[in-house]
Design a protein around this motif. Structure first.
Motif, PDB file in Angstrom:
ATOM      1  N   SER A 199      48.014  41.147  47.037  1.00 32.68           N
ATOM      2  CA  SER A 199      47.172  41.303  45.839  1.00 32.68           C
ATOM      3  C   SER A 199      45.951  42.161  46.148  1.00 32.68           C
ATOM      4  O   SER A 199      45.536  42.990  45.337  1.00 32.68           O
ATOM      5  N   ALA A 200      45.363  41.936  47.331  1.00 27.03           N
ATOM      6  CA  ALA A 200      44.147  42.667  47.704  1.00 27.03           C
ATOM      7  C   ALA A 200      44.416  44.172  47.699  1.00 27.03           C
ATOM      8  O   ALA A 200      43.570  44.971  47.287  1.00 27.03           O
ATOM      9  N   LYS A 201      45.623  44.548  48.149  1.00 32.20           N
ATOM     10  CA  LYS A 201      45.976  45.978  48.139  1.00 32.20           C
ATOM     11  C   LYS A 201      46.048  46.489  46.707  1.00 32.20           C
ATOM     12  O   LYS A 201      45.599  47.570  46.394  1.00 32.20           O
ATOM     13  N   ARG A 202      46.630  45.683  45.826  1.00 33.38           N
ATOM     14  CA  ARG A 202      46.815  46.139  44.441  1.00 33.38           C
ATOM     15  C   ARG A 202      45.505  46.236  43.668  1.00 33.38           C
ATOM     16  O   ARG A 202      45.329  47.118  42.845  1.00 33.38           O
ATOM     17  N   VAL A 203      44.586  45.310  43.906  1.00 29.85           N
ATOM     18  CA  VAL A 203      43.335  45.359  43.134  1.00 29.85           C
ATOM     19  C   VAL A 203      42.322  46.313  43.778  1.00 29.85           C
ATOM     20  O   VAL A 203      41.337  46.689  43.135  1.00 29.85           O
ATOM     21  N   GLY A 204      42.576  46.714  45.036  1.00 33.46           N
ATOM     22  CA  GLY A 204      41.753  47.729  45.698  1.00 33.46           C
ATOM     23  C   GLY A 204      40.352  47.236  46.034  1.00 33.46           C
ATOM     24  O   GLY A 204      39.989  46.093  45.734  1.00 33.46           O
ATOM     25  N   PRO A 205      39.549  48.117  46.636  1.00 29.53           N
ATOM     26  CA  PRO A 205      38.227  47.697  47.113  1.00 29.53           C
ATOM     27  C   PRO A 205      37.287  47.246  45.994  1.00 29.53           C
ATOM     28  O   PRO A 205      36.357  46.483  46.238  1.00 29.53           O
ATOM     29  N   ALA A 206      37.521  47.700  44.770  1.00 30.40           N
ATOM     30  CA  ALA A 206      36.650  47.265  43.661  1.00 30.40           C
ATOM     31  C   ALA A 206      37.063  45.888  43.142  1.00 30.40           C
ATOM     32  O   ALA A 206      36.352  45.278  42.341  1.00 30.40           O
ATOM     33  N   GLY A 207      38.212  45.388  43.591  1.00 29.57           N
ATOM     34  CA  GLY A 207      38.680  44.067  43.160  1.00 29.57           C
ATOM     35  C   GLY A 207      38.526  43.052  44.279  1.00 29.57           C
ATOM     36  O   GLY A 207      38.015  43.355  45.347  1.00 29.57           O
ATOM     37  N   LYS A 208      38.978  41.821  44.004  1.00 29.57           N
ATOM     38  CA  LYS A 208      38.852  40.764  45.013  1.00 29.57           C
ATOM     39  C   LYS A 208      40.054  39.824  44.892  1.00 29.57           C
ATOM     40  O   LYS A 208      40.502  39.527  43.780  1.00 29.57           O
ATOM     41  N   ALA A 209      40.532  39.361  46.044  1.00 33.72           N
ATOM     42  CA  ALA A 209      41.631  38.382  46.036  1.00 33.72           C
ATOM     43  C   ALA A 209      41.176  37.119  46.755  1.00 33.72           C
ATOM     44  O   ALA A 209      40.779  37.171  47.926  1.00 33.72           O
ATOM     45  N   TYR A 210      41.215  35.989  46.032  1.00 29.05           N
ATOM     46  CA  TYR A 210      40.900  34.690  46.624  1.00 29.05           C
ATOM     47  C   TYR A 210      42.206  33.953  46.904  1.00 29.05           C
ATOM     48  O   TYR A 210      43.129  33.978  46.079  1.00 29.05           O
ATOM     49  N   GLY A 211      42.235  33.248  48.035  1.00 29.75           N
ATOM     50  CA  GLY A 211      43.316  32.307  48.302  1.00 29.75           C
ATOM     51  C   GLY A 211      42.706  30.918  48.341  1.00 29.75           C
ATOM     52  O   GLY A 211      41.607  30.745  48.885  1.00 29.75           O
ATOM     53  N   LEU A 212      43.369  29.947  47.760  1.00 27.82           N
ATOM     54  CA  LEU A 212      42.877  28.562  47.772  1.00 27.82           C
ATOM     55  C   LEU A 212      43.942  27.668  48.385  1.00 27.82           C
ATOM     56  O   LEU A 212      45.098  27.690  47.940  1.00 27.82           O
TER      57      LEU A 212
ATOM     58  N   VAL B  11      41.667  38.191  41.555  1.00 23.42           N
ATOM     59  CA  VAL B  11      42.911  37.416  41.571  1.00 23.42           C
ATOM     60  C   VAL B  11      42.673  36.133  42.363  1.00 23.42           C
ATOM     61  O   VAL B  11      41.953  36.152  43.366  1.00 23.42           O
ATOM     62  N   LEU B  12      43.271  35.064  41.937  1.00 18.96           N
ATOM     63  CA  LEU B  12      43.207  33.796  42.679  1.00 18.96           C
ATOM     64  C   LEU B  12      44.629  33.306  42.912  1.00 18.96           C
ATOM     65  O   LEU B  12      45.421  33.198  41.968  1.00 18.96           O
ATOM     66  N   ASP B  13      44.948  32.996  44.192  1.00 15.52           N
ATOM     67  CA  ASP B  13      46.274  32.476  44.547  1.00 15.52           C
ATOM     68  C   ASP B  13      46.146  30.979  44.815  1.00 15.52           C
ATOM     69  O   ASP B  13      45.477  30.561  45.769  1.00 15.52           O
ATOM     70  N   LEU B  14      46.789  30.162  43.989  1.00 16.91           N
ATOM     71  CA  LEU B  14      46.731  28.703  44.154  1.00 16.91           C
ATOM     72  C   LEU B  14      47.736  28.266  45.223  1.00 16.91           C
ATOM     73  O   LEU B  14      48.940  28.468  45.051  1.00 16.91           O
ATOM     74  N   GLY B  15      47.253  27.684  46.316  1.00 20.02           N
ATOM     75  CA  GLY B  15      48.142  27.265  47.411  1.00 20.02           C
ATOM     76  C   GLY B  15      48.584  28.485  48.193  1.00 20.02           C
ATOM     77  O   GLY B  15      49.768  28.804  48.263  1.00 20.02           O
ATOM     78  N   SER B  16      47.611  29.171  48.819  1.00 21.55           N
ATOM     79  CA  SER B  16      47.870  30.507  49.377  1.00 21.55           C
ATOM     80  C   SER B  16      48.580  30.495  50.723  1.00 21.55           C
ATOM     81  O   SER B  16      49.001  31.552  51.205  1.00 21.55           O
TER      82      SER B  16
ATOM     83  N   SER C  66      50.496  32.136  41.933  1.00 21.06           N
ATOM     84  CA  SER C  66      50.816  30.987  42.771  1.00 21.06           C
ATOM     85  C   SER C  66      52.285  31.110  43.127  1.00 21.06           C
ATOM     86  O   SER C  66      53.070  31.636  42.341  1.00 21.06           O
ATOM     87  N   ASN C  67      52.646  30.631  44.313  1.00 23.46           N
ATOM     88  CA  ASN C  67      54.029  30.817  44.742  1.00 23.46           C
ATOM     89  C   ASN C  67      54.590  29.511  45.288  1.00 23.46           C
ATOM     90  O   ASN C  67      54.351  29.157  46.444  1.00 23.46           O
ATOM     91  N   CYS C  68      55.257  28.779  44.436  1.00 21.33           N
ATOM     92  CA  CYS C  68      55.970  27.565  44.824  1.00 21.33           C
ATOM     93  C   CYS C  68      55.033  26.436  45.252  1.00 21.33           C
ATOM     94  O   CYS C  68      55.284  25.750  46.235  1.00 21.33           O
TER      95      CYS C  68
END
Ligand SMILES: C[S@@+](CC[C@H](N)C(=O)[O-])C[C@H]1O[C@@H](n2cnc3c(N)ncnc32)[C@H](O)[C@@H]1O
Length: 285
Positions: free
Chosen positions: A94-107, A80-85, A151-153
């Motif tokens: 997001s990191a909780k939802r995708v779990g250890p096998a997933g990854k969450a980036y914030g930009l 997952v990538l969050d634009l304007g984190s 992305s959130n606002c």
């Protein structure tokens, strides 16, 4: 205002908001400032069970206008990538939802926000998270590498929204989803009045009209485009702020009442369309 100048204004504004939180306060989006402009937009976006698991500073820094993680249907193992984190609230969720096998980036491009987000990551003790420095107009990730962009606002703050959407399309994998919360305008609103309402909402650059948003998504290559209102703003909520800005609120009410909304914007990159080009936009940072 040029895109570069706009980015400087935005950086200053959100740098100040991050410092407020680091000093033990709550972030305010600036616009209405002392008139508590942001409450109707930012309050009660997350339910108690979500925020109870987060560091208080991540919650205090929340400056969004929706809850994209609740709507994005994230699956274990996804990237997952969050634009304007910002302070990182949606990245941590997001990191909780995708779990250890997933990854969450914030930009994010604002140093103070990145520092706050990284501190929040440490406090939350999550490892499948990475905060990247950069502009959403020039995403520092390779083509076809992300399953879901949230992305959130933030997109409303960009001076080059076409560029942001092209970049989002580029980094998404074929079949990848865009799932963002943003402020959207419904129908025409005279420019001067629109500026005052946008200041109330806290935007610097400007929200897109909903059909303009659809057109831009379509032009960037997206399909299955949908814009769903999550909160529609009434003129009464902005009365004090707009009066203080010198507007005759009763006179302009019919022009703005119910026309500004927070919305959930969804779109998909076609499964058959892998991106083969490098970054599609170059904006100075
Ligand atoms: C309204 S706040 C939202 C933060 C976060 N999404 C949330 O929900 O709390 C906007 C954030 O986007 C960042 N931002 C705005 N324009 C940006 C751009 N062009 N590139 C990268 N980050 C940007 C700001 O630094 C700020 O942290």
């Amino acid at each position: 205002m040029s895109t570069e100048n706009l980015q400087e204004v935005v950086k200053q504004k959100y740098g100040t908001a991050a410092k407020q939180v680091a000093a033990g306060g709550v972030a305010s989006c600036g616009g209405g400032g002392e008139l508590s402009c942001c409450d109707p937009i930012t309050k009660d976006l997350y339910d108690g069970s979500q925020i109870s698991t987060l560091p208080p500073e991540a919650v205090a820094a929340s400056l969004g206008c929706g809850n994209p993680t609740a709507l994005a249907k994230l699956q274990p193992g996804e990237t997952v990538l969050d634009l304007g984190s910002g302070g990182g609230i949606d990245v941590l969720l997001s990191a909780k939802r995708v779990g250890p096998a997933g990854k969450a980036y914030g930009l994010d491009m604002t140093d103070e926000m990145l520092a706050l987000a990284r501190e929040n990551q440490k406090k939350a003790g999550v490892e499948n998270v990475e905060f990247l420095k950069g502009a959403i107009e020039n995403i520092p990730l390779p083509e076809n590498s992300v399953d879901v962009i949230i992305s959130n606002c933030v997109i409303n703050l960009s001076g080059d929204k076409d560029c942001v959407l092209r970049e989002a399309f580029r980094v998404l994998k074929p079949g990848g989803r865009l799932a963002i919360s943003d402020v959207v305008v419904r129908g025409e609103v005279p420019v001067a009045i629109r500026k005052s309402v946008e200041l109330w909402v806290g935007c610097v650059a400007g929200a897109l009209e909903e059909f303009e948003y659809r057109d831009k998504l379509f032009s960037a290559g997206f399909e299955d485009i949908d814009i769903e209102p999550t909160r529609v703003y009434r003129v009464e909520q902005a009365r004090d702020f707009l009066s203080a800005a010198g507007l005759d609120v009763d006179k302009v009410a019919p022009l703005i009442d119910g026309k500004f909304m927070s919305a959930f914007v969804r779109a998909t990159k076609p499964a058959s369309r892998a991106s083969v080009v490098g970054p599609s936009c170059r904006v100075a940072e």
